[in-house]
Design a protein around this motif. Structure first.
Motif, PDB file in Angstrom:
ATOM      1  N   ILE A  99     -25.630  17.474 -21.037  1.00 44.69           N
ATOM      2  CA  ILE A  99     -25.709  18.550 -20.982  1.00 44.69           C
ATOM      3  C   ILE A  99     -24.542  19.952 -20.625  1.00 44.69           C
ATOM      4  N   CYS A 102     -23.426  19.176 -24.291  1.00 42.43           N
ATOM      5  CA  CYS A 102     -23.391  20.507 -25.461  1.00 42.43           C
ATOM      6  C   CYS A 102     -23.079  21.529 -24.947  1.00 42.43           C
ATOM      7  N   TYR A 153     -34.204  21.386 -18.684  1.00 48.97           N
ATOM      8  CA  TYR A 153     -33.199  21.970 -19.108  1.00 48.97           C
ATOM      9  C   TYR A 153     -32.240  21.948 -20.087  1.00 48.97           C
ATOM     10  N   ALA A 154     -32.403  20.219 -20.044  1.00 50.62           N
ATOM     11  CA  ALA A 154     -31.731  19.337 -21.664  1.00 50.62           C
ATOM     12  C   ALA A 154     -31.911  19.539 -22.354  1.00 50.62           C
ATOM     13  N   LYS A 157     -30.573  23.093 -23.550  1.00 52.50           N
ATOM     14  CA  LYS A 157     -29.479  23.053 -24.214  1.00 52.50           C
ATOM     15  C   LYS A 157     -29.597  22.895 -25.779  1.00 52.50           C
TER      16      LYS A 157
END
Length: 178
Positions: A99, A102, A153-154, A157
């Motif tokens: 993350i 990213c 969540y990753a 992203k």
């Protein structure tokens, strides 16, 4: 209900050269194994994991190491849950680093847009970085057998990174086709 089976590898390697211990550590981490005690690692049982651990074992033994490869199951669910939490914590650490990368990618694109660097060469460079992120995420996902909390969540992203790259590509195309 049938209990989940696990594969445990326990090993002892010579202290020198240290590259042997480092190689063992790296290979086990790449598989997604977690360290539960000193030189004791665990993975969920699968044919792929078993084959990979056999290869690692053979490498260790060919370098004068001692290896025990075992199949086991936990006697109580709480012990298994504890090990699953180790897996999820390890994957979340990896997802956090992903993350962060990213975020670096977004900053790089923002910088290129701010200085109006709209070249084909820059698109190729950014696409190469995007492909590295895609490959990395694929590896993380393959090791994430228990759906670590940070996985969604990753993925979100990564989707945003792909969208940002597409938008930047459109800008470059428009700038070069006026």
């Amino acid at each position: 209900m049938e209990k989940r089976k696990w594969i445990v590898i326990n090993y002892n390697l010579p202290s020198e050269p240290s590259r042997l211990r480092v190689a063992a550590w790296r290979n086990l981490k790449k598989l997604g194994a977690v360290n539960i005690q000193q030189s004791m690692w665990v993975l969920p049982h699968s044919d792929g994991n078993y084959s990979a651990l056999q290869a690692i074992s053979q490498e260790m033994e060919s370098n004068f190491g001692e290896v025990l490869l075992m199949q086991c199951e936990f006697l109580e669910p709480r012990y298994e849950q504890k090990v699953i939490s180790y897996f999820n914590n390890a994957r979340d650490e990896e997802y956090n680093e992903f993350i962060e990368k990213c975020g670096d990618y977004f900053k790089e694109l923002e910088k290129e847009i701010a200085i109006e660097k709209f070249t084909f060469a820059e698109i190729e460079e950014e696409e190469e970085e995007l492909n590295k992120l895609l490959s990395w995420f694929s590896k993380l996902e393959s090791r994430d057998v228990f759906n670590a909390p940070k996985s969604s969540y990753a993925k979100e992203k990564l989707d945003q990174v792909q969208k940002a790259f597409d938008e930047y590509s459109d800008m470059v195309y428009k700038h070069n086709n006026k």
